[in-house]
Design a protein around this motif. Structure first.
Motif, PDB file in Angstrom:
ATOM      1  N   SER A 148       0.831  -1.205   0.000  1.00 36.24           N
ATOM      2  CA  SER A 148       0.000   0.000   0.000  1.00 36.24           C
ATOM      3  C   SER A 148       0.862   1.250   0.000  1.00 36.24           C
ATOM      4  O   SER A 148       0.581   2.235  -0.704  1.00 36.24           O
ATOM      5  CB  SER A 148      -0.919   0.007   1.229  1.00 36.24           C
ATOM      6  OG  SER A 148      -1.819  -1.065   1.204  1.00 36.24           O
ATOM      7  N   PHE A 149       1.943   1.223   0.769  1.00 36.28           N
ATOM      8  CA  PHE A 149       2.861   2.360   0.817  1.00 36.28           C
ATOM      9  C   PHE A 149       3.526   2.564  -0.544  1.00 36.28           C
ATOM     10  O   PHE A 149       3.609   3.691  -1.051  1.00 36.28           O
ATOM     11  CB  PHE A 149       3.920   2.137   1.896  1.00 36.28           C
ATOM     12  CG  PHE A 149       4.900   3.272   2.037  1.00 36.28           C
ATOM     13  CD1 PHE A 149       4.598   4.370   2.827  1.00 36.28           C
ATOM     14  CD2 PHE A 149       6.109   3.248   1.365  1.00 36.28           C
ATOM     15  CE1 PHE A 149       5.491   5.433   2.952  1.00 36.28           C
ATOM     16  CE2 PHE A 149       7.011   4.298   1.481  1.00 36.28           C
ATOM     17  CZ  PHE A 149       6.702   5.386   2.280  1.00 36.28           C
ATOM     18  N   ALA A 150       3.998   1.473  -1.135  1.00 37.42           N
ATOM     19  CA  ALA A 150       4.643   1.552  -2.447  1.00 37.42           C
ATOM     20  C   ALA A 150       3.667   2.065  -3.501  1.00 37.42           C
ATOM     21  O   ALA A 150       4.025   2.905  -4.343  1.00 37.42           O
ATOM     22  CB  ALA A 150       5.192   0.185  -2.848  1.00 37.42           C
ATOM     23  N   ALA A 151       2.426   1.585  -3.456  1.00 45.66           N
ATOM     24  CA  ALA A 151       1.424   2.016  -4.428  1.00 45.66           C
ATOM     25  C   ALA A 151       1.164   3.517  -4.298  1.00 45.66           C
ATOM     26  O   ALA A 151       1.016   4.228  -5.307  1.00 45.66           O
ATOM     27  CB  ALA A 151       0.127   1.242  -4.227  1.00 45.66           C
ATOM     28  N   GLY A 152       1.132   4.024  -3.069  1.00 44.27           N
ATOM     29  CA  GLY A 152       0.924   5.452  -2.855  1.00 44.27           C
ATOM     30  C   GLY A 152       2.070   6.281  -3.391  1.00 44.27           C
ATOM     31  O   GLY A 152       1.862   7.295  -4.074  1.00 44.27           O
ATOM     32  N   ALA A 153       3.302   5.844  -3.106  1.00 43.23           N
ATOM     33  CA  ALA A 153       4.477   6.583  -3.576  1.00 43.23           C
ATOM     34  C   ALA A 153       4.566   6.561  -5.099  1.00 43.23           C
ATOM     35  O   ALA A 153       4.888   7.576  -5.735  1.00 43.23           O
ATOM     36  CB  ALA A 153       5.740   5.984  -2.958  1.00 43.23           C
ATOM     37  N   ILE A 154       4.267   5.419  -5.697  1.00 40.75           N
ATOM     38  CA  ILE A 154       4.301   5.306  -7.163  1.00 40.75           C
ATOM     39  C   ILE A 154       3.201   6.171  -7.782  1.00 40.75           C
ATOM     40  O   ILE A 154       3.428   6.840  -8.807  1.00 40.75           O
ATOM     41  CB  ILE A 154       4.144   3.837  -7.584  1.00 40.75           C
ATOM     42  CG1 ILE A 154       5.409   3.049  -7.195  1.00 40.75           C
ATOM     43  CG2 ILE A 154       3.889   3.722  -9.088  1.00 40.75           C
ATOM     44  CD1 ILE A 154       5.281   1.553  -7.370  1.00 40.75           C
TER      45      ILE A 154
END
Length: 203
Positions: A148-154
């Protein structure tokens, strides 16, 4: 998908990427010239996605495992940015034309443009610090929600790059004046050289 963690990743990603740098200056120039804007935006965003994914997946220790990587990346990146800065300064000094939005025939080659974009992105060690190291380190706070964190940053990268590339179109009337275009080229040269100096001096 954890929404709060996604928002945290989005906010963190945007806070790191908004700062003016070589990549953003290059994208702004392409947007103003209407040259391969979609391709350059996509290349920047996908590059960030790969690096963010690598950082969140736990590859932030690569520089520690490969001590020769840091100096190689710094000096290669500095050399490329110095060359690109000189190219922009030459354009600022010699150009007498204003910005014109052509029909595509006036555009530079797509391959050469993408190579320059990827070189500016991947030869700049700062991008690894921001994406692989910093975002990778922050993601450890969300042990069970790293995707979820990676998806937000991307998502933040895609949002910013496409907004900058296509938002630059609103500035085209200003850059229809030759002086404004020459000032931009000069400013891009200074940005490139400043980053190159920081890479070599480790400022």
């Amino acid at each position: 998908m954890n929404l709060s963690v996604y928002v945290a990743g989005l906010s963190m990603g945007l806070s790191l990427i908004v700062a003016i740098g070589a990549q953003n200056a290059f994208l702004l120039r392409q947007g103003l010239r209407n040259e391969h804007v979609f391709a350059v935006c996509l290349a920047c965003a996908l590059s960030d996605a790969v690096l963010i994914g690598a950082g969140v997946a736990g590859f932030g220790t690569m520089a520690t495992l490969l001590p020769w990587l840091d100096p190689v990346m710094r000096y290669a990146g500095a050399a490329f940015l110095a060359w690109y800065g000189a190219k922009s300064l030459w354009s600022a000094w010699h150009s007498t034309g204003a910005l014109t939005v052509g029909n595509g025939a006036e555009k530079g080659e797509l391959g050469a443009t993408l190579l320059a974009c990827l070189a500016i992105t991947w030869l700049n060690p700062h991008v690894y610090l921001d994406t692989v190291v910093l975002l990778g380190a922050v993601s450890t706070q969300f042990a069970g929600d790293k995707p979820s964190f990676a998806a937000g940053a991307i998502s933040g990268s895609f949002l910013f790059f496409f907004s900058l590339g296509y938002g630059a179109t609103r500035l085209r009337p200003l850059f229809a004046r030759p002086l404004a275009w020459r000032v931009l080229e000069g400013a891009i040269a200074l940005v490139m050289w400043a980053i190159a100096f920081k890479l070599v001096a480790r400022v």
